[in-house]
Structure formats: C-alpha cells, structure tokens
Design a protein around this motif. Structure first.
Motif, short mmCIF file in Angstrom:
data_model
loop_
_atom_site.label_atom_id
_atom_site.label_comp_id
_atom_site.label_asym_id
_atom_site.label_seq_id
_atom_site.Cartn_x
_atom_site.Cartn_y
_atom_site.Cartn_z
N LEU A 32 0.65 -1.03 0.08
CA LEU A 32 -0.14 0.07 -0.08
C LEU A 32 0.80 1.14 -0.04
O LEU A 32 0.57 2.21 -0.71
CB LEU A 32 -1.00 -0.04 1.25
CG LEU A 32 -2.08 -1.13 1.17
CD1 LEU A 32 -2.86 -0.96 2.58
CD2 LEU A 32 -2.86 -0.92 -0.04
N PHE A 33 2.02 1.16 0.84
CA PHE A 33 2.83 2.24 0.92
C PHE A 33 3.51 2.30 -0.56
O PHE A 33 3.52 3.74 -0.99
CB PHE A 33 3.91 2.11 1.86
CG PHE A 33 5.15 3.16 1.72
CD1 PHE A 33 5.14 4.26 2.23
CD2 PHE A 33 6.33 2.66 1.31
CE1 PHE A 33 5.97 5.30 2.13
CE2 PHE A 33 7.64 3.34 1.28
CZ PHE A 33 7.27 4.77 1.60
N LEU A 34 4.04 1.49 -1.29
CA LEU A 34 4.59 1.61 -2.54
C LEU A 34 3.80 2.02 -3.56
O LEU A 34 4.01 2.62 -4.34
CB LEU A 34 5.31 0.24 -2.84
CG LEU A 34 6.61 -0.27 -2.18
CD1 LEU A 34 6.88 -1.52 -2.49
CD2 LEU A 34 7.62 0.86 -2.43
N GLN A 35 2.52 1.52 -3.33
CA GLN A 35 1.52 1.95 -4.47
C GLN A 35 0.89 3.53 -4.33
O GLN A 35 0.89 4.30 -5.31
CB GLN A 35 0.03 1.35 -4.15
CG GLN A 35 -0.96 1.30 -5.35
CD GLN A 35 -2.25 0.74 -5.00
OE1 GLN A 35 -2.68 0.59 -3.70
NE2 GLN A 35 -2.80 0.19 -6.02
N ALA A 64 17.18 4.03 -0.76
CA ALA A 64 17.51 5.48 0.02
C ALA A 64 15.74 5.78 0.21
O ALA A 64 15.33 6.36 1.36
CB ALA A 64 18.12 6.37 -0.85
N VAL A 65 15.05 5.39 -0.74
CA VAL A 65 13.72 6.23 -0.70
C VAL A 65 12.87 5.26 0.29
O VAL A 65 11.91 5.72 1.04
CB VAL A 65 12.68 6.03 -2.14
CG1 VAL A 65 11.41 6.34 -2.01
CG2 VAL A 65 13.62 7.18 -2.93
N ILE A 66 12.88 3.96 0.16
CA ILE A 66 12.15 2.78 0.89
C ILE A 66 12.68 2.24 2.13
O ILE A 66 12.14 1.65 2.96
CB ILE A 66 11.43 1.90 0.20
CG1 ILE A 66 12.52 0.95 -0.54
CG2 ILE A 66 10.63 2.30 -1.14
CD1 ILE A 66 11.91 -0.31 -1.00
N GLY A 67 13.82 2.48 2.41
CA GLY A 67 14.67 1.96 3.33
C GLY A 67 14.31 2.46 4.73
O GLY A 67 14.03 3.51 4.88
N GLY A 68 14.09 1.46 5.38
CA GLY A 68 13.57 1.87 6.93
C GLY A 68 12.01 2.01 6.98
O GLY A 68 11.48 2.02 7.96
N LYS A 69 11.20 2.00 5.80
CA LYS A 69 9.99 2.42 5.73
C LYS A 69 9.21 1.13 5.49
O LYS A 69 8.10 0.96 5.76
CB LYS A 69 9.79 3.26 4.72
CG LYS A 69 10.41 4.56 5.08
CD LYS A 69 9.87 5.76 3.89
CE LYS A 69 10.40 7.14 4.53
NZ LYS A 69 10.65 7.94 3.36
N VAL A 70 9.73 0.19 4.92
CA VAL A 70 9.18 -1.18 4.73
C VAL A 70 10.14 -2.16 5.23
O VAL A 70 11.20 -2.14 5.64
CB VAL A 70 9.20 -1.48 3.03
CG1 VAL A 70 8.19 -0.28 2.30
CG2 VAL A 70 10.68 -1.41 2.31
N ASN A 71 9.35 -3.55 5.08
CA ASN A 71 9.89 -4.84 5.90
C ASN A 71 11.16 -5.04 4.82
O ASN A 71 11.31 -4.72 3.64
CB ASN A 71 8.66 -5.66 5.62
CG ASN A 71 9.14 -7.06 6.49
OD1 ASN A 71 10.25 -7.61 6.19
ND2 ASN A 71 8.31 -7.54 7.19
N GLU A 72 12.18 -5.84 5.37
CA GLU A 72 13.07 -6.35 4.61
C GLU A 72 12.93 -7.27 3.53
O GLU A 72 13.31 -7.05 2.53
CB GLU A 72 14.05 -7.08 5.63
CG GLU A 72 15.43 -7.45 4.93
CD GLU A 72 16.19 -6.62 4.16
OE1 GLU A 72 16.79 -6.67 3.11
OE2 GLU A 72 16.10 -5.23 4.84
N LEU A 73 11.73 -8.16 3.71
CA LEU A 73 11.20 -8.77 2.62
C LEU A 73 10.91 -8.03 1.27
O LEU A 73 11.22 -8.32 0.48
CB LEU A 73 10.21 -9.67 2.89
CG LEU A 73 9.46 -10.68 2.06
CD1 LEU A 73 10.62 -11.84 1.37
CD2 LEU A 73 8.54 -11.46 2.39
N THR A 74 10.33 -6.72 1.55
CA THR A 74 9.70 -6.08 0.56
C THR A 74 10.96 -5.15 -0.11
O THR A 74 11.08 -5.32 -1.38
CB THR A 74 8.73 -5.28 0.85
OG1 THR A 74 7.74 -5.66 1.91
CG2 THR A 74 8.16 -4.09 -0.05
#
Length: 187
Positions: A32-35, A64-74
């Motif tokens: 949902l965040f990536l969408q 850099a954009v999604i690091g720390g904001k999403v799960n490691e699997l994602t």
C-alpha cells in the motif's frame, strides 16, 4: 504496456513467501505504501521506467527512498526486481499483490458510483444489505462520484453490475423511442 501474467507471477511468489514467513500483513502494508509512492511521485515512477539509469544506481535510490519504511522482505523484493530488470513492472505487481491479499482474506471490493457523495449511514446500510443478501462477509467499499449518471447509483461487485442510474433509464427510454414498435413502418 501492462504484462499482467508476469505481474501476477511475481505477486504470487511474493505473497507465498510472505505467508510462509508470517509477514502477510506487513508486506501488504508495504505494498500500500509503495502503491501510494508510485501514484504520488512522478519522479519515482520515472525512475522505475527509465532505461538510462543504471541498475546499481536504481537499487541505491530505491533503497534510500524505501529503506526503513518497509519490511526487509519487501526491500529485498524491490532489489530483486531491479536485478531482473523488472522494476518498471512494479506498479502492476503491487496491484496484483493487493488482489492476492484480498482473495486470501476473502475481501470483496464493492464499487459504488453515485451522482453526489453518500453519507456514512447510507454506506453502512448498503454494506449490511449486501451481507444479508449474499454470502460475502468482508466488504471493502470504493466510492466514486460521477455527475454524469445524473442520479441513482451504479453498484459493481466482481462481474455483477447493478445500474440504477437515471442516465441508464434515460438511455433505455431513448432506445425505446427510436425503435417505437407502435408506429407502423412503411415499406
């Protein structure tokens, strides 16, 4: 160009891995965040589609954009897409993943189109009536306002569509007048 078969394969693989690791909810929230990121940021979408930017540069920018904001699997999955040069398919894969999730959870998407916004009370009554009349237990309501239907509503669940709009009735009436069987046709 959409490649739905490829998107559904990647989404199914990610979903199965998320189920196996017990991270379904976390990965769903990441999707949902990536969408949201893909729809809100033209720059991010441009990055995914750009054939000029090298893969290692894309990986570092995405991290850099999604690091720390999403799960490691994602995050690993996003890096895999870049490695396989499938990053331009990410928006379609996200949509396919969300569909997999909703199928897994038994959530049906109900699309309601009205000419004016509908009150929360009417929405809840509609959901309750559908639950009573069908075997659907989990409903997600997507509403759309379209002044072109003049009045009434259009309700869609999967392949079933109920069109109780004024514009539909007017079009039906217009067709009846055009094909008036009460007027004798001269040969």
């Amino acid at each position: 160009m959409q490649n739905l078969r490829l998107a559904s394969r990647y989404a199914k693989s990610l979903f199965d891995l998320a189920v196996e690791k017990g991270l379904v909810e976390a990965v769903y929230n990441d999707m949902l965040f990536l969408q949201e990121l893909c729809t809100q940021s033209r720059e991010f979408k441009g990055l995914l589609r750009s054939p000029v930017i090298k893969a290692d540069k894309k990986k570092s920018i995405i991290d850099a954009v999604i690091g720390g904001k999403v799960n490691e699997l994602t995050a690993s999955f996003a890096r895999l897409l870049v490695q396989k040069t499938r990053e331009n398919e990410m928006p379609d894969i996200i949509v396919a993943f969300i569909k997999e999730y909703k199928d897994y959870k038994g959530i049906k998407v109900l699309k309601l189109t009205t000419a004016v916004p509908v009150s929360e009370n009417v929405k809840q009554e509609l959901i309750q009536k559908i639950k009573e009349k069908t075997s659907i237990k989990n409903i997600e309501l997507l509403e759309k306002v379209d002044e072109g239907i003049i009045g009434g509503f259009v309700l869609q669940i999967d392949d079933l569509q109920i069109d109780a709009s004024i514009s539909y009735d007017l079009n039906k009436l217009r067709k009846q007048f055009l094909n008036n069987d009460f007027i004798y046709r001269i040969r």
